[in-house]
Design a protein around this motif. Structure first.
Motif, PDB file in Angstrom:
ATOM      1  N   LYS A   1       3.301  11.778   7.122  1.00 60.15           N
ATOM      2  CA  LYS A   1       3.431  11.689   5.696  1.00 60.15           C
ATOM      3  C   LYS A   1       2.480  10.735   5.067  1.00 60.15           C
ATOM      4  O   LYS A   1       1.083  10.213   5.882  1.00 60.15           O
ATOM      5  CB  LYS A   1       4.523  10.538   5.772  1.00 60.15           C
ATOM      6  N   PRO A   2       1.577  10.598   3.510  1.00 57.41           N
ATOM      7  CA  PRO A   2       0.881   9.809   3.394  1.00 57.41           C
ATOM      8  C   PRO A   2       0.813   8.403   3.546  1.00 57.41           C
ATOM      9  O   PRO A   2       2.127   7.950   3.645  1.00 57.41           O
ATOM     10  CB  PRO A   2       0.176  10.040   2.069  1.00 57.41           C
ATOM     11  N   LEU A   3      -1.013   7.789   3.972  1.00 60.56           N
ATOM     12  CA  LEU A   3       0.225   5.976   4.006  1.00 60.56           C
ATOM     13  C   LEU A   3      -0.511   5.632   2.929  1.00 60.56           C
ATOM     14  O   LEU A   3      -1.494   5.602   2.187  1.00 60.56           O
ATOM     15  CB  LEU A   3      -0.643   5.793   5.356  1.00 60.56           C
ATOM     16  N   VAL A   4       0.230   4.747   2.061  1.00 60.88           N
ATOM     17  CA  VAL A   4      -0.506   3.457   0.822  1.00 60.88           C
ATOM     18  C   VAL A   4      -0.806   2.119   1.928  1.00 60.88           C
ATOM     19  O   VAL A   4       0.180   1.320   1.681  1.00 60.88           O
ATOM     20  CB  VAL A   4       0.715   3.395  -0.409  1.00 60.88           C
ATOM     21  N   VAL A   5      -1.900   1.711   1.219  1.00 64.53           N
ATOM     22  CA  VAL A   5      -2.538   0.421   1.521  1.00 64.53           C
ATOM     23  C   VAL A   5      -3.033  -0.014   0.522  1.00 64.53           C
ATOM     24  O   VAL A   5      -4.243   0.063   0.454  1.00 64.53           O
ATOM     25  CB  VAL A   5      -3.368   0.650   2.657  1.00 64.53           C
ATOM     26  N   PRO A   6      -1.987  -1.260  -0.171  1.00 65.18           N
ATOM     27  CA  PRO A   6      -2.507  -2.389  -0.221  1.00 65.18           C
ATOM     28  C   PRO A   6      -3.940  -3.373   0.136  1.00 65.18           C
ATOM     29  O   PRO A   6      -2.731  -3.332   0.970  1.00 65.18           O
ATOM     30  CB  PRO A   6      -1.543  -2.687  -1.613  1.00 65.18           C
ATOM     31  N   ILE A   7      -4.558  -3.268  -0.627  1.00 63.71           N
ATOM     32  CA  ILE A   7      -5.605  -5.015  -0.013  1.00 63.71           C
ATOM     33  C   ILE A   7      -4.857  -5.782  -0.506  1.00 63.71           C
ATOM     34  O   ILE A   7      -5.029  -6.238  -2.353  1.00 63.71           O
ATOM     35  CB  ILE A   7      -6.855  -4.671  -0.899  1.00 63.71           C
ATOM     36  N   LEU A   8      -4.046  -6.984   0.364  1.00 64.65           N
ATOM     37  CA  LEU A   8      -3.726  -7.849  -0.137  1.00 64.65           C
ATOM     38  C   LEU A   8      -5.327  -9.188  -1.227  1.00 64.65           C
ATOM     39  O   LEU A   8      -6.096  -9.000  -0.515  1.00 64.65           O
ATOM     40  CB  LEU A   8      -3.391  -9.021   0.818  1.00 64.65           C
ATOM     41  N   ARG A   9      -3.994  -9.651  -2.088  1.00 60.78           N
ATOM     42  CA  ARG A   9      -2.966 -10.253  -2.367  1.00 60.78           C
ATOM     43  C   ARG A   9      -2.795  -8.912  -3.530  1.00 60.78           C
ATOM     44  O   ARG A   9      -1.700  -7.965  -4.097  1.00 60.78           O
ATOM     45  CB  ARG A   9      -2.584 -11.117  -3.363  1.00 60.78           C
ATOM     46  N   ALA A  10      -3.627  -8.932  -4.787  1.00 58.03           N
ATOM     47  CA  ALA A  10      -3.569  -8.447  -6.190  1.00 58.03           C
ATOM     48  C   ALA A  10      -3.389  -6.896  -6.047  1.00 58.03           C
ATOM     49  O   ALA A  10      -2.853  -6.299  -6.820  1.00 58.03           O
ATOM     50  CB  ALA A  10      -4.937  -8.034  -6.867  1.00 58.03           C
ATOM     51  N   GLY A  11      -4.000  -6.319  -4.736  1.00 65.38           N
ATOM     52  CA  GLY A  11      -3.261  -5.156  -4.627  1.00 65.38           C
ATOM     53  C   GLY A  11      -1.727  -4.357  -4.054  1.00 65.38           C
ATOM     54  O   GLY A  11      -0.896  -2.908  -5.098  1.00 65.38           O
ATOM     55  N   LEU A  12      -1.030  -5.629  -4.036  1.00 66.05           N
ATOM     56  CA  LEU A  12      -0.078  -5.283  -4.235  1.00 66.05           C
ATOM     57  C   LEU A  12       0.898  -5.423  -5.782  1.00 66.05           C
ATOM     58  O   LEU A  12       1.961  -4.554  -5.991  1.00 66.05           O
ATOM     59  CB  LEU A  12       0.886  -6.801  -3.397  1.00 66.05           C
ATOM     60  N   GLY A  13       0.542  -5.297  -6.200  1.00 63.47           N
ATOM     61  CA  GLY A  13       0.537  -5.292  -7.815  1.00 63.47           C
ATOM     62  C   GLY A  13       0.752  -3.996  -8.150  1.00 63.47           C
ATOM     63  O   GLY A  13       1.234  -3.367  -9.266  1.00 63.47           O
ATOM     64  N   MET A  14       0.051  -3.139  -7.417  1.00 64.59           N
ATOM     65  CA  MET A  14       0.326  -1.313  -7.924  1.00 64.59           C
ATOM     66  C   MET A  14       0.654  -1.392  -7.357  1.00 64.59           C
ATOM     67  O   MET A  14       1.227   0.717  -7.018  1.00 64.59           O
ATOM     68  CB  MET A  14      -1.438  -1.024  -7.199  1.00 64.59           C
ATOM     69  N   LEU A  15       1.846  -1.332  -6.004  1.00 63.59           N
ATOM     70  CA  LEU A  15       2.558  -0.683  -4.656  1.00 63.59           C
ATOM     71  C   LEU A  15       3.995  -0.182  -5.890  1.00 63.59           C
ATOM     72  O   LEU A  15       3.925   1.228  -5.774  1.00 63.59           O
ATOM     73  CB  LEU A  15       2.874  -1.717  -3.667  1.00 63.59           C
ATOM     74  N   ASP A  16       4.634  -0.256  -6.209  1.00 63.65           N
ATOM     75  CA  ASP A  16       5.595  -0.218  -7.263  1.00 63.65           C
ATOM     76  C   ASP A  16       5.158   1.077  -7.858  1.00 63.65           C
ATOM     77  O   ASP A  16       5.806   2.513  -7.561  1.00 63.65           O
ATOM     78  CB  ASP A  16       6.214  -1.294  -7.835  1.00 63.65           C
ATOM     79  N   GLY A  17       4.223   1.369  -8.074  1.00 64.86           N
ATOM     80  CA  GLY A  17       3.761   2.227  -9.348  1.00 64.86           C
ATOM     81  C   GLY A  17       3.215   3.478  -7.951  1.00 64.86           C
ATOM     82  O   GLY A  17       3.982   4.358  -8.494  1.00 64.86           O
ATOM     83  N   MET A  18       2.758   2.863  -6.969  1.00 69.15           N
ATOM     84  CA  MET A  18       2.476   4.378  -6.331  1.00 69.15           C
ATOM     85  C   MET A  18       3.540   4.846  -5.718  1.00 69.15           C
ATOM     86  O   MET A  18       3.679   6.420  -5.436  1.00 69.15           O
ATOM     87  CB  MET A  18       0.952   3.774  -5.158  1.00 69.15           C
ATOM     88  N   THR A  19       4.362   4.222  -5.103  1.00 69.37           N
ATOM     89  CA  THR A  19       5.761   5.079  -4.398  1.00 69.37           C
ATOM     90  C   THR A  19       6.870   5.051  -4.861  1.00 69.37           C
ATOM     91  O   THR A  19       7.559   5.867  -4.742  1.00 69.37           O
ATOM     92  CB  THR A  19       6.029   3.515  -3.636  1.00 69.37           C
ATOM     93  N   ALA A  20       6.406   5.034  -6.565  1.00 65.41           N
ATOM     94  CA  ALA A  20       6.827   5.759  -7.479  1.00 65.41           C
ATOM     95  C   ALA A  20       6.870   7.274  -7.606  1.00 65.41           C
ATOM     96  O   ALA A  20       7.839   8.084  -8.008  1.00 65.41           O
ATOM     97  CB  ALA A  20       6.934   5.141  -8.844  1.00 65.41           C
ATOM     98  N   MET A  21       5.325   7.543  -7.826  1.00 67.93           N
ATOM     99  CA  MET A  21       5.156   8.329  -7.668  1.00 67.93           C
ATOM    100  C   MET A  21       4.806   9.549  -6.256  1.00 67.93           C
ATOM    101  O   MET A  21       5.426  10.524  -5.928  1.00 67.93           O
ATOM    102  CB  MET A  21       3.799   8.772  -7.646  1.00 67.93           C
ATOM    103  N   ILE A  22       4.709   7.796  -5.398  1.00 68.23           N
ATOM    104  CA  ILE A  22       5.134   9.228  -3.918  1.00 68.23           C
ATOM    105  C   ILE A  22       6.127   8.299  -3.012  1.00 68.23           C
ATOM    106  O   ILE A  22       5.502   7.425  -2.184  1.00 68.23           O
ATOM    107  CB  ILE A  22       3.565   9.525  -3.091  1.00 68.23           C
ATOM    108  N   PRO A  23       7.077   8.668  -3.118  1.00 69.71           N
ATOM    109  CA  PRO A  23       8.139   7.872  -2.505  1.00 69.71           C
ATOM    110  C   PRO A  23       8.481   8.255  -0.972  1.00 69.71           C
ATOM    111  O   PRO A  23       8.990   6.600  -0.345  1.00 69.71           O
ATOM    112  CB  PRO A  23      10.235   7.928  -2.847  1.00 69.71           C
ATOM    113  N   THR A  24       7.955   9.598  -0.038  1.00 66.98           N
ATOM    114  CA  THR A  24       8.007   9.587   0.425  1.00 66.98           C
ATOM    115  C   THR A  24       6.832   9.103   1.445  1.00 66.98           C
ATOM    116  O   THR A  24       6.609   8.418   2.539  1.00 66.98           O
ATOM    117  CB  THR A  24       8.504  10.705   1.370  1.00 66.98           C
ATOM    118  N   ALA A  25       6.109   8.092   0.825  1.00 68.81           N
ATOM    119  CA  ALA A  25       4.359   7.702   1.795  1.00 68.81           C
ATOM    120  C   ALA A  25       5.505   6.540   1.949  1.00 68.81           C
ATOM    121  O   ALA A  25       6.038   5.938   2.289  1.00 68.81           O
ATOM    122  CB  ALA A  25       3.427   7.207   1.004  1.00 68.81           C
ATOM    123  N   GLU A  26       4.557   5.870   3.493  1.00 68.49           N
ATOM    124  CA  GLU A  26       5.057   5.217   4.240  1.00 68.49           C
ATOM    125  C   GLU A  26       3.864   3.929   3.297  1.00 68.49           C
ATOM    126  O   GLU A  26       2.639   3.965   3.071  1.00 68.49           O
ATOM    127  CB  GLU A  26       4.434   5.274   6.241  1.00 68.49           C
TER     128      GLU A  26
END
Length: 211
Positions: free
Chosen positions: A70-95
């Motif tokens: 599985k692909p892995l999504v890694v936001p850089i804290l703290r501001a990267g957290l604001g991008m997480l919803d958009g990424m997981t909406a596109m790849i919901p199976t990602a860890e």
């Protein structure tokens, strides 16, 4: 290092709204999610796939599915957290994993103060989320960190980048396989290392601290 600016009318429009000083934090968060969905669509084009036999209501056919691991999504804290919803909406199976990094103001070295990742990243395609590529120091260290952990490929997604940050990233991780997908390459960094014209402090604007 592959650098790709996503040249699309929707990206340009939403980025313009994001830059506006009068855009409130709730709308800033919505726009960030929408932008990341557009950027991640382009950034995911090199994900590994495999054929799969399926049955439709009409007949059997061969389709395509994402290959493991599985692909892995890694936001850089703290501001990267604001991008997480958009990424997981596109790849919901990602860890999802997390990296917290900050610059030591005395030594100017990048310090990793938080890390929550799988123990072994061997063979994994990792997507790193960081809204602003300014000086490039944090993102370069994040890429090195993930590569040391065994990541096969690292794809970075940023809303904006300064030329100085891109060049630093290119020089410091030139020996590693890395992709960089951007909404825009802006003019420069100012004396405070803010991107110009930029959009201000992404973290503050995401979480209402700039309102």
């Amino acid at each position: 290092m592959r650098v790709q600016v996503v040249d699309h009318p929707l990206v340009a429009h939403k980025l313009t709204q994001l830059r506006r000083v009068e855009t409130p934090s709730n709308r800033f968060r919505e726009l960030t999610k929408e932008l990341v969905m557009l950027l991640s669509y382009e950034a995911s084009e090199t994900m590994a796939t495999e054929p799969v036999e399926i049955q439709t209501p009409v007949t059997a056919t061969t389709g395509t599915q994402l290959a493991g691991p599985k692909p892995l999504v890694v936001p850089i804290l703290r501001a990267g957290l604001g991008m997480l919803d958009g990424m997981t909406a596109m790849i919901p199976t990602a860890e999802v994993g997390f990296l917290g990094m900050a610059r030591d103001e005395e030594t100017l070295n990048i310090i990793t103060y938080a890390e929550r990742l799988p123990d072994d990243l061997t063979g994994r395609h990792v997507f790193v989320l960081d809204p602003m590529l300014a000086t490039g120091g944090t993102l370069a260290e994040a890429v090195r960190f993930l590569k040391r952990a065994g990541a096969a490929k690292v794809t970075c997604i940023c809303l904006l980048a300064a030329p100085e940050g891109i060049e630093r990233l290119r020089s410091e991780v030139s020996d590693l396989e890395i992709e960089l997908f951007l909404g825009s390459i802006d003019e420069k960094l100012n004396e405070k290392a803010y991107i110009v014209p930029g959009l201000g402090d992404a973290g503050d604007r995401l979480y209402g601290l700039a309102d």
